[in-house]
Design a protein around this motif. Structure first.
Motif, PDB file in Angstrom:
ATOM      1  N   THR A 177      -9.917   4.751  -9.374  1.00 44.99           N
ATOM      2  CA  THR A 177      -8.541   5.454  -9.457  1.00 44.99           C
ATOM      3  C   THR A 177      -7.273   3.917  -8.549  1.00 44.99           C
ATOM      4  O   THR A 177      -7.214   3.016  -8.666  1.00 44.99           O
ATOM      5  CB  THR A 177      -7.486   6.209  -8.970  1.00 44.99           C
ATOM      6  N   VAL A 178      -7.804   4.170  -7.115  1.00 45.18           N
ATOM      7  CA  VAL A 178      -7.029   3.297  -6.469  1.00 45.18           C
ATOM      8  C   VAL A 178      -7.640   3.399  -5.530  1.00 45.18           C
ATOM      9  O   VAL A 178      -8.592   4.024  -5.419  1.00 45.18           O
ATOM     10  CB  VAL A 178      -5.369   3.075  -6.132  1.00 45.18           C
ATOM     11  N   TYR A 179      -7.369   2.101  -4.133  1.00 48.57           N
ATOM     12  CA  TYR A 179      -7.965   2.711  -2.989  1.00 48.57           C
ATOM     13  C   TYR A 179      -7.694   3.897  -2.275  1.00 48.57           C
ATOM     14  O   TYR A 179      -5.794   3.665  -2.321  1.00 48.57           O
ATOM     15  CB  TYR A 179      -7.491   0.821  -1.870  1.00 48.57           C
TER      16      TYR A 179
ATOM     17  N   SER B 142      -3.369   7.195  -1.297  1.00 48.49           N
ATOM     18  CA  SER B 142      -3.276   5.543  -1.131  1.00 48.49           C
ATOM     19  C   SER B 142      -3.392   4.692  -0.200  1.00 48.49           C
ATOM     20  O   SER B 142      -2.229   5.367   0.960  1.00 48.49           O
ATOM     21  CB  SER B 142      -2.685   5.068  -2.755  1.00 48.49           C
TER      22      SER B 142
ATOM     23  N   SER C 105       0.366   1.353  -4.528  1.00 44.76           N
ATOM     24  CA  SER C 105      -1.234   1.161  -4.291  1.00 44.76           C
ATOM     25  C   SER C 105      -2.172   0.575  -4.993  1.00 44.76           C
ATOM     26  O   SER C 105      -1.490  -0.019  -5.630  1.00 44.76           O
ATOM     27  CB  SER C 105      -0.594   2.269  -5.422  1.00 44.76           C
TER      28      SER C 105
ATOM     29  N   THR D 124      -5.330  -1.915  -5.432  1.00 46.68           N
ATOM     30  CA  THR D 124      -6.054  -1.435  -5.906  1.00 46.68           C
ATOM     31  C   THR D 124      -7.518  -2.376  -5.480  1.00 46.68           C
ATOM     32  O   THR D 124      -8.582  -3.307  -6.717  1.00 46.68           O
ATOM     33  CB  THR D 124      -6.158  -1.955  -7.909  1.00 46.68           C
ATOM     34  N   THR D 125      -7.437  -3.479  -4.456  1.00 45.33           N
ATOM     35  CA  THR D 125      -7.896  -4.247  -4.413  1.00 45.33           C
ATOM     36  C   THR D 125      -7.908  -4.496  -3.139  1.00 45.33           C
ATOM     37  O   THR D 125      -7.018  -4.173  -2.034  1.00 45.33           O
ATOM     38  CB  THR D 125      -7.943  -5.634  -4.106  1.00 45.33           C
TER      39      THR D 125
ATOM     40  N   ALA E  71     -12.571  -4.774  -7.337  1.00 46.98           N
ATOM     41  CA  ALA E  71     -11.614  -4.237  -8.136  1.00 46.98           C
ATOM     42  C   ALA E  71     -11.695  -2.783  -8.493  1.00 46.98           C
ATOM     43  O   ALA E  71     -12.418  -2.386  -8.926  1.00 46.98           O
ATOM     44  CB  ALA E  71     -10.658  -4.991  -9.036  1.00 46.98           C
ATOM     45  N   CYS E  72     -10.549  -1.696  -9.211  1.00 45.58           N
ATOM     46  CA  CYS E  72     -10.293  -0.162  -9.456  1.00 45.58           C
ATOM     47  C   CYS E  72     -10.518  -0.302 -10.287  1.00 45.58           C
ATOM     48  O   CYS E  72      -9.965  -1.217 -10.869  1.00 45.58           O
ATOM     49  CB  CYS E  72      -9.100   0.593  -8.577  1.00 45.58           C
TER      50      CYS E  72
ATOM     51  N   GLY F 168      -6.505   1.841 -11.649  1.00 45.36           N
ATOM     52  CA  GLY F 168      -5.026   1.325 -11.286  1.00 45.36           C
ATOM     53  C   GLY F 168      -4.582   2.658 -11.453  1.00 45.36           C
ATOM     54  O   GLY F 168      -3.277   1.580 -10.703  1.00 45.36           O
TER      55      GLY F 168
END
Ligand code: AMP
Ligand code: MG
Length: 313
Positions: free
Chosen positions: A29-31, A138, A146, A148-149, A168-169, A172
């Motif tokens: 999803t996200v970091y 996040s 949020s 994504t990298t 990259a997620c 996202g």
């Protein structure tokens, strides 16, 4: 080019997490900004690092369904959801199991928890190496987008936290959150798993919870933990009241808990939920609460105290 974290990098990150430090890691999803969900101080570091002004329940990430079942009780429907969609972007709210071991700042004092097994090689390797659930909202400063990298995480958090770089997620956007009420599935937050996909898999409508809706089933409380007692912000308790003190407090002939006699915010945040529960359990009709300095974790503490003190309808 980023180098994919190898086994040694994962082992190192896992050791850090077990020692109570934060590590940011990729999920589909996200970091996430990860902390050992059983360590209150570690979870509080998430709040400090994000500058998050209120305590809300955090999603606990697990390595597999077996780890999830050590933390919470899964009804047959909740288990079927996990079996169908894990690993994946679905967080399931389930009642806590006695002896679960999660820090109460991780669940914001609720008796339920949102659990998820992420669908990401690095996240899963990390969770297995840690062997404990990870709280991971996040990995961005509060109020920002949020990430994504890994680069966005580093930029946002100013290099204060090590980041496992997984590129990259995929999704996202955040995970979908559902709760289960008998045979009904209730969506608490829309996210990366489409409602239609759950509906197709389970042959029933997924109910969308209205914002702030009052739902009675366990795990469905969108509202935050509020004590039964009325709460009043004051430095001086009245006779018959229970008192939640902060800092050096004078004598008081009643039920008292002190969030931090030394006036230390970290200690106060760690004690907040358990002391509220304890004072509430005394049966006091009113809890007087001393004000806490409005800085650092104090902002989140005050937010919680104010909302607990707000009149309820
Ligand atoms: P995150 O900041 O990504 O960890 O997301 C946390 C979200 O999950 C918040 O919107 C919470 O309201 C929701 N959530 C977590 N635990 C629960 C729970 N036990 N009951 C209801 N919602 C929850
Ligand atoms: Mg967020």
């Amino acid at each position: 080019m980023s180098t994919f974290p190898d086994e040694e990098a994962i082992a190192q990150a896992a050791a850090s997490l077990r020692a109570g430090k934060l590590v940011a890691f990729p999920t589909e999803t996200v970091y996430g900004l990860g902390a050992d969900a059983t360590n209150a101080d570690a979870v509080l570091s998430i709040y400090e690092t994000k500058g998050r002004p209120r305590f809300n329940p955090l999603i606990a990430h697990v390595a597999d369904l077996a780890m999830a079942e050590t933390l919470a009780v899964f009804s047959p429907l909740a288990r079927a959801l996990a079996e169908r969609f894990w690993p994946g972007p679905l967080s399931i709210v389930v009642p806590l199991r006695p002896g679960h071991g999660l820090a109460d700042v991780a669940t914001a004092g609720l008796d339920t928890v949102a659990l998820r097994m992420p669908d990401h090689k690095i996240a899963l390797a990390l969770l297995r190496a840690v062997g404990r659930p990870l709280s991971a909202p996040s990995a961005n400063p509060s109020g920002k987008l949020s990430p994504t990298t890994a680069e966005q995480v580093r930029r946002g958090l100013g290099g204060r936290v090590p980041v496992l770089d997984g590129g990259a997620c995929k999704a996202g956007v955040e995970s979908t959150i559902v709760a289960v009420d008998g045979e009904s599935i209730i969506q608490l937050r829309a996210g990366a798993l489409a409602r239609e996909e759950i509906e197709a898999a389970f042959g029933r409508k997924v109910i969308r919870a209205a914002k702030g809706a009052k739902i009675s089933a366990p795990g469905m409380l969108l509202s935050h933990y509020a004590p039964n007692a009325a709460m009043r912000l004051d430095t001086v308790p009245q006779p018959g009241e229970a008192f939640l003190a902060f800092g050096p407090a004078g004598d008081f002939d009643g039920e008292v808990r002190n969030l931090s006699p030394a006036g230390e915010l970290h200690e106060a945040a760690r004690n907040l939920f358990s002391m509220l529960h304890e004072l509430d359990a005394t049966g006091a009709k009113v809890i007087a609460v001393a004000p806490v300095p409005h800085e650092g974790l104090g902002e989140a503490i005050n937010d919680r105290l104010q909302r607990a003190a707000a009149p309820r309808g």
